[in-house]
Design an enzyme around this catalytic site. Structure first.
Site, PDB file in Angstrom:
ATOM      1  N   GLU A 185      -9.781  -2.096   5.350  1.00  6.97           N
ATOM      2  CA  GLU A 185     -10.386  -1.779   6.631  1.00  6.97           C
ATOM      3  C   GLU A 185     -11.612  -2.672   6.871  1.00  6.97           C
ATOM      4  OE1 GLU A 185      -8.896   0.132   8.591  1.00  6.97           O
ATOM      5  OE2 GLU A 185      -7.949   1.808   7.584  1.00  6.97           O
ATOM      6  N   ASN A 219      -7.455  -2.641  14.375  1.00  9.33           N
ATOM      7  CA  ASN A 219      -8.827  -3.043  14.068  1.00  9.33           C
ATOM      8  C   ASN A 219      -8.875  -4.290  13.181  1.00  9.33           C
ATOM      9  OD1 ASN A 219      -7.935  -2.062  11.644  1.00  9.33           O
ATOM     10  ND2 ASN A 219      -9.358  -0.347  11.514  1.00  9.33           N
ATOM     11  N   ASP A 260       0.812  -1.218   0.000  1.00  5.64           N
ATOM     12  CA  ASP A 260       0.000   0.000   0.000  1.00  5.64           C
ATOM     13  C   ASP A 260       0.847   1.271   0.000  1.00  5.64           C
ATOM     14  OD1 ASP A 260       0.939  -0.524   2.552  1.00  5.64           O
ATOM     15  OD2 ASP A 260      -1.027  -0.833   3.436  1.00  5.64           O
ATOM     16  N   HIS A 268      -7.157  -4.706  10.366  1.00  7.06           N
ATOM     17  CA  HIS A 268      -6.959  -4.479   8.928  1.00  7.06           C
ATOM     18  C   HIS A 268      -5.669  -5.132   8.434  1.00  7.06           C
ATOM     19  CE1 HIS A 268      -4.743  -0.326   9.458  1.00  7.06           C
ATOM     20  NE2 HIS A 268      -3.875  -1.307   9.408  1.00  7.06           N
TER      21      HIS A 268
HETATM   22  C1  F6R Z   1       1.591  -1.454   6.131  1.00  6.32           C
HETATM   23  C2  F6R Z   1       0.259  -2.013   6.240  1.00  6.32           C
HETATM   24  C3  F6R Z   1      -0.534  -1.983   7.520  1.00  6.32           C
HETATM   25  C4  F6R Z   1       0.314  -2.320   8.749  1.00  6.32           C
HETATM   26  C5  F6R Z   1      -0.541  -2.268  10.007  1.00  6.32           C
HETATM   27  C6  F6R Z   1       0.303  -2.436  11.262  1.00  6.32           C
HETATM   28  O1  F6R Z   1       2.089  -1.581   4.827  1.00  6.32           O
HETATM   29  O2  F6R Z   1      -0.240  -2.470   5.277  1.00  6.32           O
HETATM   30  O3  F6R Z   1      -1.590  -2.905   7.417  1.00  6.32           O
HETATM   31  O4  F6R Z   1       0.886  -3.572   8.600  1.00  6.32           O
HETATM   32  O5  F6R Z   1      -1.223  -1.063  10.088  1.00  6.32           O
HETATM   33  O6  F6R Z   1       1.164  -1.350  11.411  1.00  6.32           O
HETATM   34  P1  F6R Z   1       2.322  -1.332  12.504  1.00  6.32           P
HETATM   35  O7  F6R Z   1       3.293  -2.382  12.119  1.00  6.32           O
HETATM   36  O8  F6R Z   1       2.922   0.039  12.422  1.00  6.32           O
HETATM   37  O9  F6R Z   1       1.657  -1.623  13.806  1.00  6.32           O
END
Ligand code: F6R
Length: 250
Positions: free
Chosen positions: A144, A137, A68, A139
């Site tokens: 989401e 959450n 992403d 995701h």
């Molecule tokens: C990042 C991504 C997100 C993260 C998730 C956890 O490329 O796709 O889904 O993996 O938000 O983020 P952290 O590791 O910062 O807790």
């Protein structure tokens, strides 16, 4: 099938995840890796850079696709995922930069960008190993809760995600509201999926992922439909399921 590997702590989990990626690259030097950003994989990236510098691992033939990117941040902006990937990982490897891909958050035609990105992935072939983190959450990527979209698409980020990302921005108004993300289908098409989860704040999301019903309300539960899905988590993240599953440390 879902497999759970319990590491002692963040460093241990990082080494285990690095092992997965390194093994993939050693076994198939021209593999395609699906990569994630965020705080979670930083230790694994560091470990891989170290192994590369020590001459153990070459990425010369590897292709990468990131999950992403935010909309509206140029690659030179420190908070963009382009910047993150180059700063923490890609620029320290012998990988050919033209073989590294992220969605273009600055695309003039934002609506056309998901198709372009899916086209590139389609051309390259199936992702051999997809690395994931998980949001508070549930995701994955920026998929989401609530809706399953299979292909790469533009998303409006939820308040929880915006809030959680605001630590990287001076003012919460500056946090991008939109992003481009691979879809659930894109992620599930990978041959192998490794999700890294660490820290107590992820315990609830991980519990829902492992024990809750498979539902679009917790996108990570959909990974249980994949035939080769491994969770690498530390003791803190597993604290709410430990009693139910009696996991041995690896
Ligand atoms: C990042 C991504 C997100 C993260 C998730 C956890 O490329 O796709 O889904 O993996 O938000 O983020 P952290 O590791 O910062 O807790």
């Amino acid at each position: 099938m879902m497999k759970i590997m319990k590491a002692q702590d963040y460093e241990h989990a990082s080494r285990v995840v690095a092992n997965f990626l390194a093994a993939q690259v050693l076994l198939k030097p021209d593999c395609i890796l699906g990569l994630a950003t965020g705080s979670t994989p930083l230790g694994a990236y560091q470990e891989l850079v170290k192994r590369h510098k020590e001459g153990e691992l070459s990425f010369a033939q590897v292709t990468t696709f990131n999950l992403d990117e935010y909309f509206g941040l140029p690659p030179e902006d420190e908070r963009s995922y382009h910047y993150y990937m180059h700063y923490h990982f890609l620029d320290h490897l012998d990988i050919r930069q033209e073989q590294t891909h992220l969605p273009n958050g600055m695309a003039e035609n934002l609506e056309a960008e998901p198709k372009r990105y899916d086209g590139l992935m389609h051309q390259a072939g199936q992702i051999d190993l997809q690395l994931l983190g998980i949001g508070l959450n549930g995701h994955i990527g920026f998929n989401e809760p609530g809706e399953i979209i299979n292909d790469t698409h533009v998303v409006d980020l939820t308040e929880t995600t915006i809030e959680s990302n605001s630590r990287f921005f001076q003012r919460s108004e500056d946090v991008p509201r939109k992003a481009i993300t691979m879809g659930i289908g894109t992620i599930l098409r990978a041959k192998k999926i490794v999700m890294m989860v660490t820290g107590e704040n992820k315990a609830k999301a991980l519990k829902n992922t492992i024990l809750g019903p498979i539902t679009a309300d917790v996108p990570a539960t959909l990974l249980r439909l994949h035939s080769d899905f491994t969770i690498v988590a530390d003791a803190e993240a597993l604290s709410l399921v430990q009693d139910r599953l009696d996991l041995a440390e690896i």
